[in-house]
Write a protein that holds these residues in place. Structure first.
Motif, PDB file in Angstrom:
ATOM      1  N   SER A   1       2.224   1.729  -3.427  1.00  0.00           N
ATOM      2  CA  SER A   1       1.629   2.145  -4.447  1.00  0.00           C
ATOM      3  C   SER A   1       1.334   3.669  -4.229  1.00  0.00           C
TER       4      SER A   1
ATOM      5  N   LEU B   1      -1.081  -4.975  -8.080  1.00  0.00           N
ATOM      6  CA  LEU B   1      -0.460  -4.783  -6.631  1.00  0.00           C
ATOM      7  C   LEU B   1      -1.821  -4.985  -5.864  1.00  0.00           C
ATOM      8  N   GLU B   2      -2.949  -4.367  -6.106  1.00  0.00           N
ATOM      9  CA  GLU B   2      -4.118  -4.464  -5.439  1.00  0.00           C
ATOM     10  C   GLU B   2      -4.712  -5.717  -5.185  1.00  0.00           C
TER      11      GLU B   2
ATOM     12  N   GLU C   1      -0.799  -2.056 -13.692  1.00  0.00           N
ATOM     13  CA  GLU C   1       0.146  -2.212 -12.617  1.00  0.00           C
ATOM     14  C   GLU C   1      -0.583  -2.125 -11.073  1.00  0.00           C
ATOM     15  N   GLU C   2      -1.547  -1.062 -11.020  1.00  0.00           N
ATOM     16  CA  GLU C   2      -2.118  -0.771  -9.675  1.00  0.00           C
ATOM     17  C   GLU C   2      -2.978  -1.791  -9.596  1.00  0.00           C
TER      18      GLU C   2
ATOM     19  N   ASP D   1       0.622  -1.135   0.079  1.00  0.00           N
ATOM     20  CA  ASP D   1      -0.128  -0.024  -0.077  1.00  0.00           C
ATOM     21  C   ASP D   1       0.916   1.269  -0.088  1.00  0.00           C
TER      22      ASP D   1
ATOM     23  N   LEU E   1       1.593   4.636 -10.635  1.00  0.00           N
ATOM     24  CA  LEU E   1       1.322   3.434 -11.469  1.00  0.00           C
ATOM     25  C   LEU E   1       0.356   3.554 -12.607  1.00  0.00           C
TER      26      LEU E   1
ATOM     27  N   LYS F   1      -2.161  -7.302  -2.675  1.00  0.00           N
ATOM     28  CA  LYS F   1      -2.447  -6.900  -1.462  1.00  0.00           C
ATOM     29  C   LYS F   1      -3.618  -7.554  -0.747  1.00  0.00           C
TER      30      LYS F   1
END
Length: 463
Positions: A82, A95-96, A91-92, A79, A87, A99
């Protein structure tokens, strides 16, 4: 961990405290009922908080619970990453997804047929692979001055991912969080925060747990958290007004180890409560039920539109629990605990000055209730008090119910070595010392009566 009657006869916990809050030195044997008496601000509550924080923290050191904590640490790091790096949408989203996988412990379900140690390895390998993939993609497109930031974050993440769930640092961090919540980050000596402070908890036939503090922080070298078994649960009650404020939904997402927040989670959890009579009323339960019937004449707790209320057949409008007297709230908390399945899993019940909102008659009823709960549910109860009525009631009802051998009495006294500090003395074999301490106010009033009488103050003879 529940024990049979034979084990209960010899099972005991010893707590040692050095330089915690107002307490200079204390050594306490926690028996079935342990009473600690003394003046205000002399360290009585410290003992209960130490036991609660230690028990709660150790209970969280189960391997799978530690693994869940590890996942949340990784989620927090992602987090942060990010927020500091711009991003692209893909990509975001990736990553989410990682996470969420870490934060909500989806890996425990994915690898449910494995041991916690095996899950830890599989989890770390999977997340490391996914993190490396997305971070390498980001590095290939960002400017040269940002590459070092991305690499630094990646390195930080990999350090945590490569740590084992048996890493002592993880365990110390969990214990630190609990103690910070319970003591509001004021754990060590109030007079000298740099002075080394120690807590030791030793159960019979178990490893000694050692916690060393300095400047409010656990010291790695002075801390030993090796357990032979999962530790028992504890509940700490110090305020009946907790019934006025049900837990908000935020507590579901935001963890709190505060004893008040955890108590709310227990007493407001309706899934484990019955709406019928308290018990099937065997011999032991009838004794407890009689106390509730005597005190709670307004009715029994039920639920309506998400709220607790008292229902009485003779009254059409339910009385919401927030409108009860403070004394009734104290009994209502105990009823809610009894009607849940909490007591079957509980080993320690800590009550901080439970008599403070109770009429003397109800102090006696509450004392008997505590004795019966401890005896019939095999729960160790730690009580702090400054009421001679209440303490004597504990002493006498424990004798009435053939339980006096399992009751210990302590009193706080000023430290001879360190001014402003207090020690805790075992007076189980001479409880008169305790009553003498608490009777000082009565002696003062008696002296005042004599003074007024012989001083010729008008009307004093009529008092």
């Amino acid at each position: 961990m529940k024990l049979n009657n034979k084990e209960m006869e010899i099972f005991i916990m010893k707590i040692k405290i050095n330089n915690i809050g107002h307490v200079d030195k204390a050594e306490i044997d926690v028996d079935s009922i342990t009473v600690i008496a003394g003046n205000n601000n002399t360290g009585k509550s410290t003992v209960g908080k130490v036991l609660y924080a230690t028990a709660t923290g150790l209970n969280l050191l189960d391997e799978c619970k530690v693994l869940t904590e590890k996942g949340e640490v990784i989620a927090d790091k992602i987090d942060t990453f990010s927020r500091i790096i711009e991003l692209e949408d893909e990509e975001e989203a990736f990553l989410e997804k990682i996470k969420d996988y870490c934060q909500y412990a989806e890996f425990l379900e994915e690898f449910s047929d494995q041991s916690c140690k095996e899950i830890d390895q599989l989890f770390s390998n999977k997340v490391t692979k996914d993190i490396s993939k997305v971070v390498n993609q980001i590095i290939n497109r960002v400017s040269s001055n940002k590459k070092s930031i991305v690499n630094m974050v990646k390195k930080d993440l990999l350090v945590y991912l490569n740590k084992s769930i048996n890493d002592k640092n993880y365990k110390i961090n969990i214990m630190q969080k609990v103690f910070d919540d319970v003591f509001l980050k004021q754990i060590t000596s109030l007079f000298d925060t740099e002075k080394e402070s120690f807590i030791s908890v030793k159960e019979l036939n178990q490893n000694e747990i050692k916690l060393g503090f300095c400047n409010q922080q656990l010291v790695f070298e002075n801390t030993d958290l090796e357990l032979d078994r999962p530790f028992a649960k504890a509940i700490y009650i110090d305020n009946p007004f907790i019934l006025d404020s049900p837990p908000r939904r935020i507590f579901i997402k935001k963890k709190s180890y505060s004893y008040r927040d955890l108590l709310k989670a227990f007493i407001f959890n309706r899934r484990n409560l019955t709406s019928s009579n308290l018990f099937e009323l065997d011999i032991r339960e009838k004794q407890i039920e009689e106390i509730f019937r005597y005190v709670m004449k307004e009715g029994r707790i039920s639920f309506k539109e998400g709220l607790n209320y008292i229902m009485n057949d003779e009254v059409q409008t339910p009385l919401f629990i927030q409108n009860l007297s403070t004394g009734l709230k104290s009994f209502s908390i105990m009823e809610l605990l009894l009607r849940s399945d909490i007591l079957s899993k509980l080993e320690y019940l800590i009550l901080d000055e439970p008599e403070i909102h109770l009429h003397p008659e109800w102090q006696l009823k509450y004392a008997e209730l505590i004795v019966l709960i401890s005896k019939h549910f095999n729960i160790k109860v730690i009580i702090t008090s400054h009421s001679p009525y209440f303490i004597e009631a504990i002493e006498l009802f424990s004798k009435k119910h053939m339980y006096s051998a399992d009751v210990k009495f302590y009193r706080t006294i000023g430290s001879k070595e360190n001014q402003g500090y207090y020690t805790i003395e075992d007076v189980s074999l001479n409880v008169k010392k305790l009553y003498k301490d608490l009777a000082s106010a009565f002696y003062e009033l008696e002296n005042l009566r004599v003074e007024l009488k012989f001083g010729g103050v008008e009307g004093s003879e009529n008092r």
